[in-house]
Design a protein around this motif. Structure first.
Motif, PDB file in Angstrom:
ATOM      1  N   VAL A  27      -5.294  11.707  -6.529  1.00 26.94           N
ATOM      2  CA  VAL A  27      -5.121  10.985  -5.266  1.00 26.94           C
ATOM      3  C   VAL A  27      -3.936  11.552  -4.493  1.00 26.94           C
ATOM      4  N   PHE A  28      -2.852  11.825  -5.177  1.00 28.05           N
ATOM      5  CA  PHE A  28      -1.661  12.364  -4.520  1.00 28.05           C
ATOM      6  C   PHE A  28      -1.934  13.753  -3.948  1.00 28.05           C
ATOM      7  N   CYS A  76      -3.570   4.245 -29.423  1.00 29.43           N
ATOM      8  CA  CYS A  76      -4.175   5.501 -28.949  1.00 29.43           C
ATOM      9  C   CYS A  76      -5.045   5.274 -27.717  1.00 29.43           C
ATOM     10  N   LEU A  77      -5.802   4.194 -27.718  1.00 25.87           N
ATOM     11  CA  LEU A  77      -6.651   3.869 -26.574  1.00 25.87           C
ATOM     12  C   LEU A  77      -5.812   3.614 -25.326  1.00 25.87           C
ATOM     13  N   CYS A  78      -4.694   2.947 -25.496  1.00 27.10           N
ATOM     14  CA  CYS A  78      -3.817   2.683 -24.355  1.00 27.10           C
ATOM     15  C   CYS A  78      -3.246   3.986 -23.801  1.00 27.10           C
ATOM     16  N   TRP A  79      -2.804   4.891 -24.691  1.00 28.94           N
ATOM     17  CA  TRP A  79      -2.294   6.174 -24.215  1.00 28.94           C
ATOM     18  C   TRP A  79      -3.388   6.982 -23.521  1.00 28.94           C
ATOM     19  N   LEU A  80      -4.608   6.877 -23.998  1.00 27.89           N
ATOM     20  CA  LEU A  80      -5.725   7.552 -23.338  1.00 27.89           C
ATOM     21  C   LEU A  80      -5.920   6.986 -21.932  1.00 27.89           C
ATOM     22  N   GLY A  81      -5.839   5.658 -21.818  1.00 24.58           N
ATOM     23  CA  GLY A  81      -5.942   5.021 -20.500  1.00 24.58           C
ATOM     24  C   GLY A  81      -4.809   5.424 -19.573  1.00 24.58           C
ATOM     25  N   LEU A  82      -3.599   5.504 -20.116  1.00 24.00           N
ATOM     26  CA  LEU A  82      -2.457   5.927 -19.297  1.00 24.00           C
ATOM     27  C   LEU A  82      -2.607   7.381 -18.841  1.00 24.00           C
ATOM     28  N   ALA A  83      -3.130   8.213 -19.710  1.00 28.20           N
ATOM     29  CA  ALA A  83      -3.365   9.612 -19.324  1.00 28.20           C
ATOM     30  C   ALA A  83      -4.419   9.695 -18.221  1.00 28.20           C
ATOM     31  N   ALA A  84      -5.483   8.910 -18.344  1.00 32.70           N
ATOM     32  CA  ALA A  84      -6.518   8.886 -17.301  1.00 32.70           C
ATOM     33  C   ALA A  84      -5.941   8.373 -15.986  1.00 32.70           C
ATOM     34  N   LEU A  85      -5.103   7.347 -16.058  1.00 33.12           N
ATOM     35  CA  LEU A  85      -4.450   6.830 -14.850  1.00 33.12           C
ATOM     36  C   LEU A  85      -3.547   7.892 -14.230  1.00 33.12           C
ATOM     37  N   LEU A 129       2.376   2.315  -9.501  1.00 35.04           N
ATOM     38  CA  LEU A 129       1.483   2.629 -10.614  1.00 35.04           C
ATOM     39  C   LEU A 129       2.136   3.597 -11.601  1.00 35.04           C
ATOM     40  N   ALA A 130       2.743   4.651 -11.077  1.00 35.13           N
ATOM     41  CA  ALA A 130       3.383   5.638 -11.950  1.00 35.13           C
ATOM     42  C   ALA A 130       4.559   5.020 -12.702  1.00 35.13           C
ATOM     43  N   GLY A 131       5.386   4.260 -12.005  1.00 34.48           N
ATOM     44  CA  GLY A 131       6.530   3.617 -12.645  1.00 34.48           C
ATOM     45  C   GLY A 131       6.099   2.601 -13.689  1.00 34.48           C
ATOM     46  N   GLY A 132       5.099   1.809 -13.362  1.00 35.46           N
ATOM     47  CA  GLY A 132       4.590   0.825 -14.313  1.00 35.46           C
ATOM     48  C   GLY A 132       4.000   1.482 -15.546  1.00 35.46           C
ATOM     49  N   ARG A 185       0.811  -1.217   0.000  1.00 34.89           N
ATOM     50  CA  ARG A 185       0.000   0.000   0.000  1.00 34.89           C
ATOM     51  C   ARG A 185       0.851   1.277   0.000  1.00 34.89           C
ATOM     52  N   ALA A 186       1.912   1.319   0.760  1.00 33.18           N
ATOM     53  CA  ALA A 186       2.753   2.517   0.820  1.00 33.18           C
ATOM     54  C   ALA A 186       3.452   2.791  -0.512  1.00 33.18           C
ATOM     55  N   TYR A 187       3.590   1.770  -1.331  1.00 31.19           N
ATOM     56  CA  TYR A 187       4.293   1.903  -2.610  1.00 31.19           C
ATOM     57  C   TYR A 187       3.338   1.926  -3.808  1.00 31.19           C
ATOM     58  N   ALA A 188       2.044   1.986  -3.553  1.00 34.50           N
ATOM     59  CA  ALA A 188       1.051   1.857  -4.627  1.00 34.50           C
ATOM     60  C   ALA A 188       1.197   2.950  -5.689  1.00 34.50           C
ATOM     61  N   LEU A 189       1.237   4.205  -5.288  1.00 37.36           N
ATOM     62  CA  LEU A 189       1.325   5.279  -6.275  1.00 37.36           C
ATOM     63  C   LEU A 189       2.636   5.255  -7.051  1.00 37.36           C
TER      64      LEU A 189
END
Length: 96
Positions: free
Chosen positions: A92-93, A76-85, A43-46, A36-40
């Motif tokens: 959250v941060f 393009c859909l994947c980049w859209l998903g990454l932008a939303a993430l 996610l960002a690194g991944g 949990r402490a490393y979640a953000l």
């Protein structure tokens, strides 16, 4: 339908990617308190590594010719998903 050499590579990449997703989901379900402490940062690194790898793969495949329409759409859909993430991670941060 017979797959050519490029089709076999695509199938193997899809199989590998799905395995990585299931592996990550399993780790997230088994180790929630510890991770949990490393979640953000995870996610960002991944997302960063995935985006860079995906872009590099597309650029390397351009040597074989232009991508198919559905390959471009998924990219393009994947980049859209990454932008939303990324936006979700930022919200959250900021809320912390």
């Amino acid at each position: 339908m017979k797959l050519g050499p490029r089709g076999h590579v695509k199938a193997a990449e899809l199989f590998s990617g799905m395995g990585a997703i299931v592996l990550g989901a399993g780790a997230a379900l088994m180790l929630p308190e510890w991770l949990r402490a490393y979640a953000l940062p995870l996610l960002a690194g991944g997302a960063l590594v995935h985006g860079l790898g995906m872009t590099l793969k597309v650029r390397l495949e351009l040597r074989d010719g232009p991508p198919l329409w559905w390959e471009r759409a998924l990219f393009c859909l994947c980049w859209l998903g990454l932008a939303a993430l990324g936006l979700w991670i930022a919200v959250v941060f900021a809320a912390r």
